[in-house]
Design a protein around this motif. Structure first.
Motif, PDB file in Angstrom:
ATOM      1  N   PHE A  43      69.220  58.950  33.412  1.00  0.00           N
ATOM      2  CA  PHE A  43      68.883  57.707  32.762  1.00  0.00           C
ATOM      3  C   PHE A  43      68.402  56.673  33.697  1.00  0.00           C
ATOM      4  CE2 PHE A  43      71.142  59.538  28.223  1.00  0.00           C
ATOM      5  CZ  PHE A  43      70.784  60.917  28.448  1.00  0.00           C
ATOM      6  N   ALA A  44      69.557  56.780  34.263  1.00  0.00           N
ATOM      7  CA  ALA A  44      69.003  55.186  34.907  1.00  0.00           C
ATOM      8  C   ALA A  44      67.920  55.468  35.699  1.00  0.00           C
ATOM      9  CB  ALA A  44      70.504  55.253  35.587  1.00  0.00           C
ATOM     10  N   ASN A  45      67.450  57.142  36.630  1.00  0.00           N
ATOM     11  CA  ASN A  45      66.643  56.608  37.106  1.00  0.00           C
ATOM     12  C   ASN A  45      65.382  56.985  36.748  1.00  0.00           C
ATOM     13  OD1 ASN A  45      66.159  58.555  40.270  1.00  0.00           O
ATOM     14  ND2 ASN A  45      65.318  60.395  38.315  1.00  0.00           N
ATOM     15  N   ALA A  46      65.598  57.719  35.363  1.00  0.00           N
ATOM     16  CA  ALA A  46      64.615  57.422  34.762  1.00  0.00           C
ATOM     17  C   ALA A  46      63.862  56.151  34.518  1.00  0.00           C
ATOM     18  CB  ALA A  46      64.645  58.153  33.713  1.00  0.00           C
ATOM     19  N   ILE A  47      64.224  55.050  33.983  1.00  0.00           N
ATOM     20  CA  ILE A  47      64.150  54.174  33.734  1.00  0.00           C
ATOM     21  C   ILE A  47      64.033  53.454  35.031  1.00  0.00           C
ATOM     22  CG2 ILE A  47      65.762  51.276  33.484  1.00  0.00           C
ATOM     23  CD1 ILE A  47      65.301  53.331  30.886  1.00  0.00           C
ATOM     24  N   MET A  48      64.647  53.478  36.314  1.00  0.00           N
ATOM     25  CA  MET A  48      64.224  52.744  37.645  1.00  0.00           C
ATOM     26  C   MET A  48      62.387  53.212  37.562  1.00  0.00           C
ATOM     27  SD  MET A  48      66.700  50.998  38.283  1.00  0.00           S
ATOM     28  CE  MET A  48      66.293  50.128  39.830  1.00  0.00           C
ATOM     29  N   GLN A  49      62.062  53.858  37.824  1.00  0.00           N
ATOM     30  CA  GLN A  49      60.671  55.122  37.578  1.00  0.00           C
ATOM     31  C   GLN A  49      60.104  54.233  37.316  1.00  0.00           C
ATOM     32  OE1 GLN A  49      60.630  59.000  38.308  1.00  0.00           O
ATOM     33  NE2 GLN A  49      61.889  59.435  39.290  1.00  0.00           N
ATOM     34  N   PHE A  50      59.980  53.719  35.855  1.00  0.00           N
ATOM     35  CA  PHE A  50      59.204  53.074  34.946  1.00  0.00           C
ATOM     36  C   PHE A  50      58.609  51.278  35.381  1.00  0.00           C
ATOM     37  CE2 PHE A  50      61.366  55.124  31.255  1.00  0.00           C
ATOM     38  CZ  PHE A  50      59.968  55.811  30.772  1.00  0.00           C
ATOM     39  N   PRO A  51      59.005  50.723  36.529  1.00  0.00           N
ATOM     40  CA  PRO A  51      58.234  49.766  36.820  1.00  0.00           C
ATOM     41  C   PRO A  51      57.305  50.586  37.616  1.00  0.00           C
ATOM     42  CG  PRO A  51      60.405  49.431  36.369  1.00  0.00           C
ATOM     43  CD  PRO A  51      60.763  50.653  36.451  1.00  0.00           C
ATOM     44  N   SER A  52      57.704  50.939  38.679  1.00  0.00           N
ATOM     45  CA  SER A  52      56.572  52.057  39.433  1.00  0.00           C
ATOM     46  C   SER A  52      55.309  52.288  39.196  1.00  0.00           C
ATOM     47  CB  SER A  52      56.870  52.304  40.563  1.00  0.00           C
ATOM     48  OG  SER A  52      57.925  54.027  41.075  1.00  0.00           O
ATOM     49  N   THR A  53      55.656  52.910  37.721  1.00  0.00           N
ATOM     50  CA  THR A  53      54.541  54.259  37.293  1.00  0.00           C
ATOM     51  C   THR A  53      53.927  52.484  36.305  1.00  0.00           C
ATOM     52  OG1 THR A  53      56.043  56.279  37.092  1.00  0.00           O
ATOM     53  CG2 THR A  53      54.435  55.723  35.579  1.00  0.00           C
ATOM     54  N   ILE A  54      54.231  52.230  35.685  1.00  0.00           N
ATOM     55  CA  ILE A  54      53.291  51.490  35.336  1.00  0.00           C
ATOM     56  C   ILE A  54      52.309  50.377  36.146  1.00  0.00           C
ATOM     57  CG2 ILE A  54      53.227  48.885  33.850  1.00  0.00           C
ATOM     58  CD1 ILE A  54      55.868  50.089  32.314  1.00  0.00           C
ATOM     59  N   LEU A  55      53.334  49.900  37.307  1.00  0.00           N
ATOM     60  CA  LEU A  55      52.580  48.933  38.529  1.00  0.00           C
ATOM     61  C   LEU A  55      51.395  49.632  39.039  1.00  0.00           C
ATOM     62  CD1 LEU A  55      55.475  46.532  39.387  1.00  0.00           C
ATOM     63  CD2 LEU A  55      53.681  46.459  37.900  1.00  0.00           C
ATOM     64  N   ALA A  56      51.281  50.913  39.089  1.00  0.00           N
ATOM     65  CA  ALA A  56      50.830  52.231  40.024  1.00  0.00           C
ATOM     66  C   ALA A  56      49.371  51.712  39.275  1.00  0.00           C
ATOM     67  CB  ALA A  56      51.105  53.395  39.482  1.00  0.00           C
ATOM     68  N   PHE A  57      49.282  51.415  37.584  1.00  0.00           N
ATOM     69  CA  PHE A  57      47.821  51.565  37.194  1.00  0.00           C
ATOM     70  C   PHE A  57      47.499  50.263  37.569  1.00  0.00           C
ATOM     71  CE2 PHE A  57      50.186  54.301  33.922  1.00  0.00           C
ATOM     72  CZ  PHE A  57      48.891  55.568  33.518  1.00  0.00           C
ATOM     73  N   PHE A  58      47.742  49.422  37.963  1.00  0.00           N
ATOM     74  CA  PHE A  58      47.148  47.894  39.117  1.00  0.00           C
ATOM     75  C   PHE A  58      47.776  48.275  40.450  1.00  0.00           C
ATOM     76  CE2 PHE A  58      49.137  48.205  34.370  1.00  0.00           C
ATOM     77  CZ  PHE A  58      47.913  47.423  33.301  1.00  0.00           C
TER      78      PHE A  58
END
Length: 427
Positions: free
Chosen positions: A275-290
């Motif tokens: 769970f924690a690993n999935a949450i920590m990946q969200f910022p980089s996933t979202i910022l990769a679109f910008f």
């Protein structure tokens, strides 16, 4: 153990399940080497260097056991399915309609599983696009929109195929299929990293920026210590004694025996880590679109899995998810009512609220230990890197997943053999 394996192989049903599981795992590992179309050769030549340079990419590969370094159709692995399952579990708690659907029995669970599959494919496509944009931006490689769309579809299809393979193993093989796919990927990554150390020693070069000899020694020692510690904690349990009073039902006497409630020291398993690993990946996933935004550049340059802020937030998330998972899976009040209704009591503790308070206190202590244990495992690579400057080529949390999956699979094989009146797999 050799004789026990021979006995297991003699059972036609168990032998069929073992062969089916191995065959499906072999197919999955072969698919991990099928290249994804649309990936430029210039990007492929830099991916391994990017994984070594950006610790977040290396951590994603070590946790998921995927073939990110080769950018194959299985580069995303089963990670989108895990994230989709986490989202659905949280939504089942927050949305009454999904909670009611979950309580409908097999039919409700089948509907939720079907929704999870759709969410997995959509999430896999979005994560594949975000990962491709982020990696190409790090490498300075320009890619057309059509190429990114092709890669997104191929990687999402690979995730869907991995999900199907995992479900078939669960249904027709031995153990949990999704967990076994993660296990196979993690073990293959650990083995390839050990081979990399040996090659570096043979050629007299450094490996991952540090001495190959020191890295190999530290990795092997930490590897063995972690396996012993993980097995010890996984088998340990806190037993709450229960004494049942005698009672007459018709002409028969029931009760009067002593038993216990077994509470595992790490009852939440590896779920808080996932769970924690999935949450920590969200910022980089979202910022990769910008890719050209200042926020993405700041995140890429300053946030690392080895940094203190990242590890602190990661540890706090593990604490939070451990207590959250314990609160939704273990109800001391309900257990206290069941004990009282069956004429039982904890010696020295009154029935009713005192019993539930006592169980709640024991559970809180065990959950705290489990949270500390998981947090230490998660930040251990960063601690070793900060003290000795040696970067472990495997995450302690991924090793926890691998050992837990192996032990759970052995337990299921043990139960399969006990059902057929054979001696157990473990002695």
């Amino acid at each position: 153990m050799r004789e026990t394996l021979k006995n297991a192989w003699k059972i036609p049903e168990v032998r069929k399940k073992i062969l089916y599981t191995l065959f499906m795992l072999l197919i999955y590992r072969l698919l991990c080497y099928v290249p994804s179309p649309g990936v430029p050769a210039s990007l492929l030549s830099q991916i391994e260097q990017l994984i070594n340079q950006y610790s977040l990419l290396g951590y994603m590969q070590s946790m998921s056991g995927s073939q990110l370094s080769q950018y194959t159709v299985m580069a995303m692995g089963i990670t989108p399915y895990i994230n989709a399952s986490i989202i659905m579990q949280l939504l089942c708690v927050a949305i009454p309609q999904l909670e009611a659907l979950q309580k409908e029995g097999d039919e409700g669970r089948k509907k939720i599983a079907q929704i999870t599959r759709y969410v997995t494919v959509g999430l896999g496509f979005l994560q594949a696009i975000a990962l491709t944009v982020g990696v190409s931006n790090m490498a300075g490689t320009r890619m057309s929109f059509l190429s990114m769309l092709t890669i997104g579809f191929c990687l999402a299809a690979g995730t869907a195929l991995a999900m199907w393979i995992g479900e078939r193993i669960t249904e027709n093989g031995i153990g949990n299929g999704i967990s076994l796919l993660i296990f196979a990927g993690i073990i293959s990554n650990i083995a390839s990293n050990l081979v990399g150390y040996v090659r570096a020693i043979a050629t007299g070069t450094t490996y991952n920026g540090s001495s190959a000899v020191a890295g190999l020694i530290v990795s092997v020692v930490v590897f063995l210590i972690l396996i012993v510690g993980i097995v010890f904690v996984d088998l340990a349990e806190r037993r709450i004694p229960i004494q049942y009073s005698k009672r007459m039902v018709g002409r028969k006497m029931y009760g009067g025996q002593s038993t216990h409630i077994p509470l595992k020291l790490n009852a939440s398993g590896v779920l808080p880590l996932i769970f924690a690993n999935a949450i920590m990946q969200f910022p980089s996933t979202i910022l990769a679109f910008f890719p050209n935004s200042s926020a993405n550049q700041w995140w890429t340059n300053h946030v690392s899995t080895m940094s203190v802020p990242y590890q602190l937030i990661f540890a706090l998330l593990i604490f939070g998810f451990t207590f959250f998972y314990s609160s939704i899976t273990f109800d001391p009040v309900e257990i206290s009512k069941n004990i009282q209704n069956n004429g039982g009591m904890i010696p020295g503790i009154r029935q009713g609220k005192p019993t539930s308070d006592y169980i709640k206190k024991i559970t809180r202590r065990i959950t705290t230990f489990g949270a500390i244990y998981l947090a230490v495992l998660a930040v251990l690579p960063a601690i070793i890197y900060g003290i000795g400057g040696v970067s472990l080529r495997f995450a302690a949390s991924s090793l926890l997943i691998a050992v837990s999956v192996a032990m759970e699979t052995v337990r299921e094989l043990e139960s399969q053999m006990l059902m057929r009146h054979y001696k157990g797999f473990l002695k």
